[in-house]
Design an enzyme around this catalytic site. Sequence first.
Site: not given
Length: 771
Positions: A675, A718
Amino acid sequence: MANPKYEELPVLPLRGMLVFPGMVLHFDVARPRSIAALEAGMTANQRIVLLAQKKEEEEEPSSGDLYPTGTIVTVRQVMNLPGENVRVLVEGDVRGTVESFLENEDYLKARVRICKDRVVRSNEGKAMVLAAQNLFENYAKSSQKITPDMVEGLRSLEKPGEIADLLAAHVLQKWQEKQELLSELDPLRRLEKVCGVLLRETDLANAEREIQSRIRNSVERNQKDYYLREQLRAIQNELGEDEQEEEQGYRKRMEETPLSEEAKAKCAKEIDRLSHISPGSPEYIISETYIDWILDMPWGKETTDNLDLKRAREILDREHYGLEKVKERIIEYLAVLRMKQNMKGPILCFVGPPGVGKTSIVKAIAEAVDRKFIRMSLGGVRDEAEIRGHRKTYIGSMPGRIISGMKQAGSMNPVFLFDEIDKMSNDYRGDPASAMLEVLDAEQNNTFRDHYMEIPFDLSKVMFITTANSRETIPEPLLDRMEMIEVPSYTEEEKLQILKRHLLPKQLEAHGIRPDQVTMDEEIMRRMIEGYTREAGVRTLERTAARVCRKAAVYLLDHGTDSVNVDAERLHDFLGAVRYTREPLEKEARVGIVNGLAWTSVGGETLEVECIPMPGKGNLKLTGQLGDVMKESAEAAFSWVRAHSESLGLAEDFYTKTDIHVHLPEGAVPKDGPSAGITMTTALVSALTGRKVRQDVAMTGEMTLRGRVLPIGGLKEKTLAAYRAGIRTLIIPAENHKDLEEIPPEVLKHFTIKEVEEIQQVLETALLNEK
């Protein structure tokens, strides 16, 4: 262990006895050096080596007084007896031969070679196994000391070494003969010796039977009957109990218990056998224990379900703050149970980081439906017998923890929690995960067979629920049988409410402090959460609250006051300096520094990616303890920049004269995952073109070589990390739009969200035009 064929183990000398591999046996330990060896083994890995003494009368045996070959065992249980004695329960694992004794003043210790039996696949081996089984069957018929279960158990074994050990344990009387067989490392030669002993013992038993027959025939029938009846009466009077009454009591209990047909037949057969065994025989205790286990199981006993959804919601809300999606799924589960009126539903598995309340929410489910609650921790379980039990033929055998849990519950339909199902292991003693397949399969568990009970037991009405920290380590077949429910980490706001409503009142009560004696406002609670804890759950937060309560108790007593208000200064006095601080954002846009986002087991974190170019030959250097996947993301980003050098305004051969160094700070922390692809690409473009990166932008997303942005996981964690760091603009993959529903609205409104499909969109948002 440097060499897997050797172990350094404490030595426990035995007098007049020994243990074979596969045996489960308990004995007493009294000598100080032996107790010290036992304690050393328990402190290490619960393994010791048992060696027989050559002379039983030797009180302090040295290395020369012991046979060199013995058995490596696992200590299953240690119990202190009156005085200095200790009773231990051990399970024989494998033979071991002492290579050398090691220096140790407190107890004997040796370097032991592990002697596993070689695999025998020859026709000679098969013939020897068949001959041993037939000889043992003949011996059982002649001696009348061997039960049919033992003969059946031997028939189920195929390895010559295991058969020889089992026969030696039950047929040989002298421990010296047993030691001779224990020292024989070749399984075929060992089995051949045992066959010779069986022939000898069978002949002796036949001769004894013939003598007894002649004596019996010489006594007149009436005299014999009179003698036996008087003898039986005398024995019963001496014992002060009537075995006949005990047998009748068992039969009455059996008739009153709604056993299955097979269980009833097995129980009746065992009661008949019990009536023919001498009460002083060890077999009598084994048989009596087996009957008790059958009759003590909760056959036909069920608790009445309370499927009132309103009450269930109240209990779940009372016990847990937040977790709305988890609670909603539980209510759905209970609603379906109420509609179907049967238990063949999915097996729920709560997956989430430590401390988020997985185990406690299962307890709340049990309370909500009014069922008994049984918890079994699977962390570190590596022996299949823990699940299915030991066979009844082994000394000291017992049922597995499934059957034990059902007996403890006293109900056929408890809530059964398998905690930490992702932490099961396996070794040569079997694979417990495979044994769990039958338990968790609704089509099979209505006839679950424990090795000890050997009768089918219905588990189909049990509500099985499991918990795990990570789904990656759960075996695939088990994963297929369960419905995964993600239990996410808590937001700062959720932790604040949990501290205020649950943790602080609980700790005040636990420390004997009234709620009005210790007060603090929400700002101080936020300081406790942000400055002294860093976790996905609330375990550390609860310990921090407990520490504040202890300090407050001391303060109240020292100062003689009725109450204390915990402000910022007092919080510092109670807890010391702040343990965790968050790195502040860059004050201005910088070249080559990009804010990335990462998922960790304790929640989300911001992750800076730094990139600098330097004169060189086109090398790409990656540092920061990156995993293979993250390194590949960096290489893919570099390849994309090279392929698009013209549109980026770079010289076509820039890479032949430039080295690039990509670094992720906090190098001691391992990092991996795809990611960071768009983050590394943005850092490379910024460093090579000299364009600055906005300091208030953070991003996450995987990137392909063509520049397409792919979705990622852990978006909620996140996003919360970006929220804590003060980020204002968030760049996420367009395919992650659906995950925005999981993020609290009060967090979401803080951001400008940019959903991107191509890397060009990322660069347009993150990079400033001026250099």
